[in-house]
Design a protein around this motif. Structure first.
Motif, PDB file in Angstrom:
ATOM      1  N   THR A   1      -9.260  23.286  16.753  1.00 12.13           N
ATOM      2  CA  THR A   1      -7.808  23.461  16.892  1.00 12.13           C
ATOM      3  C   THR A   1      -7.405  24.873  16.470  1.00 12.13           C
ATOM      4  O   THR A   1      -6.616  25.541  17.154  1.00 12.13           O
ATOM      5  CB  THR A   1      -7.064  22.405  16.053  1.00 12.13           C
ATOM      6  OG1 THR A   1      -7.440  21.107  16.532  1.00 12.13           O
ATOM      7  CG2 THR A   1      -5.556  22.568  16.152  1.00 12.13           C
TER       8      THR A   1
ATOM      9  N   GLU B   1     -12.773  19.025  14.456  1.00 10.14           N
ATOM     10  CA  GLU B   1     -11.491  19.008  15.162  1.00 10.14           C
ATOM     11  C   GLU B   1     -10.567  20.103  14.633  1.00 10.14           C
ATOM     12  O   GLU B   1      -9.948  20.836  15.409  1.00 10.14           O
ATOM     13  CB  GLU B   1     -10.820  17.645  15.014  1.00 10.14           C
ATOM     14  CG  GLU B   1      -9.471  17.565  15.688  1.00 10.14           C
ATOM     15  CD  GLU B   1      -8.738  16.264  15.423  1.00 10.14           C
ATOM     16  OE1 GLU B   1      -7.537  16.197  15.771  1.00 10.14           O
ATOM     17  OE2 GLU B   1      -9.322  15.333  14.851  1.00 10.14           O
TER      18      GLU B   1
ATOM     19  N   ASP C   1      -3.227  17.185  24.494  1.00  8.02           N
ATOM     20  CA  ASP C   1      -4.015  18.288  23.934  1.00  8.02           C
ATOM     21  C   ASP C   1      -4.995  17.763  22.891  1.00  8.02           C
ATOM     22  O   ASP C   1      -6.161  18.178  22.862  1.00  8.02           O
ATOM     23  CB  ASP C   1      -3.098  19.349  23.319  1.00  8.02           C
ATOM     24  CG  ASP C   1      -2.406  20.196  24.380  1.00  8.02           C
ATOM     25  OD1 ASP C   1      -2.724  20.060  25.581  1.00  8.02           O
ATOM     26  OD2 ASP C   1      -1.533  21.001  23.993  1.00  8.02           O
ATOM     27  N   LYS C   2      -4.541  16.847  22.052  1.00  2.00           N
ATOM     28  CA  LYS C   2      -5.412  16.290  21.011  1.00  2.00           C
ATOM     29  C   LYS C   2      -6.598  15.549  21.636  1.00  2.00           C
ATOM     30  O   LYS C   2      -7.737  15.680  21.171  1.00  2.00           O
ATOM     31  CB  LYS C   2      -4.626  15.363  20.087  1.00  2.00           C
ATOM     32  CG  LYS C   2      -5.472  14.819  18.928  1.00  2.00           C
ATOM     33  CD  LYS C   2      -4.636  13.988  17.971  1.00  2.00           C
ATOM     34  CE  LYS C   2      -5.465  13.396  16.865  1.00  2.00           C
ATOM     35  NZ  LYS C   2      -5.735  14.309  15.772  1.00  2.00           N
TER      36      LYS C   2
ATOM     37  N   PRO D   1      -5.611  23.777  25.214  1.00  2.00           N
ATOM     38  CA  PRO D   1      -6.987  23.289  25.078  1.00  2.00           C
ATOM     39  C   PRO D   1      -7.732  23.143  26.404  1.00  2.00           C
ATOM     40  O   PRO D   1      -8.926  23.433  26.482  1.00  2.00           O
ATOM     41  CB  PRO D   1      -6.820  21.934  24.382  1.00  2.00           C
ATOM     42  CG  PRO D   1      -5.563  22.082  23.600  1.00  2.00           C
ATOM     43  CD  PRO D   1      -4.673  22.947  24.455  1.00  2.00           C
TER      44      PRO D   1
ATOM     45  N   ILE E   1      -9.082  18.096  22.854  1.00  2.00           N
ATOM     46  CA  ILE E   1      -9.809  18.659  21.707  1.00  2.00           C
ATOM     47  C   ILE E   1     -10.858  17.672  21.215  1.00  2.00           C
ATOM     48  O   ILE E   1     -12.013  18.036  20.975  1.00  2.00           O
ATOM     49  CB  ILE E   1      -8.828  19.065  20.582  1.00  2.00           C
ATOM     50  CG1 ILE E   1      -8.016  20.285  21.038  1.00  2.00           C
ATOM     51  CG2 ILE E   1      -9.577  19.354  19.280  1.00  2.00           C
ATOM     52  CD1 ILE E   1      -6.830  20.619  20.150  1.00  2.00           C
TER      53      ILE E   1
ATOM     54  N   ILE F   1      -8.494  27.424  19.113  1.00  2.00           N
ATOM     55  CA  ILE F   1      -7.604  27.363  20.274  1.00  2.00           C
ATOM     56  C   ILE F   1      -6.286  28.083  19.979  1.00  2.00           C
ATOM     57  O   ILE F   1      -5.751  28.798  20.828  1.00  2.00           O
ATOM     58  CB  ILE F   1      -7.384  25.897  20.714  1.00  2.00           C
ATOM     59  CG1 ILE F   1      -8.692  25.357  21.317  1.00  2.00           C
ATOM     60  CG2 ILE F   1      -6.230  25.775  21.704  1.00  2.00           C
ATOM     61  CD1 ILE F   1      -8.740  23.862  21.494  1.00  2.00           C
TER      62      ILE F   1
END
Length: 112
Positions: free
Chosen positions: A42, A38, A74-75, A52, A78, A45
Motif C-alpha cells: 500500500t 499489505e 483497491d484493497k 493499484p 492489493i 503504491i
C-alpha cells in the motif's frame, strides 16, 4: 534505497544493473522469496502515485483466471498482489520517499 527485484525478469535485471552502476547503496528485495506485506505494498503504491490496478501484471495467468473482468476494490487488488506476488509489476525502486516502476529500466535514473 530498495529495489523490488525478480532475478528471472530481464527488465528487473537491467534495473538492478543501473543501481549497481550508480555506486549508491541499496537493498535488494526478492519479493517472490520475501513476500511484500499489505501495508508495505500500500505504501509503495502511494509513493508511485498510481491506482493499484496499474501495478498489476494483467497478462499473468493468475490474473486472467481469477481476477480479470471482476469488479475489485483497491484493497482487493492489493490483497491479490500480496497473495500472488507474480502479479506485481517489476522492478520497483524506492528512494527517499519516491518510487518508480523500472519499465523501461531508465525510469530508475529519475529517482537516483
Amino acid at each position: 534505497m530498495k529495489i523490488y527485484h525478480n532475478p528471472r525478469c530481464s527488465k528487473s535485471r537491467q534495473g538492478l544493473e543501473i543501481l549497481q552502476n550508480s555506486n549508491l547503496e541499496f537493498e535488494i528485495i526478492k519479493y517472490l522469496d520475501t513476500p511484500i506485506t499489505e501495508s508495505e505494498l500500500t505504501e509503495i503504491i502511494q509513493l508511485l502515485n498510481i491506482p493499484p490496478l496499474k501495478l498489476v501484471r494483467k497478462n499473468e495467468a493468475i490474473w486472467k483466471e481469477n481476477f480479470k473482468g471482476k469488479e475489485l476494490t483497491d484493497k482487493e487488488i492489493i490483497l491479490a498482489m500480496v497473495a500472488n506476488p507474480k502479479l506485481i509489476e517489476r522492478p520497483i525502486v524506492v528512494n527517499n520517499g519516491k518510487a518508480v516502476i523500472g519499465r523501461p529500466p531508465e525510469n530508475i535514473k529519475t529517482i537516483l
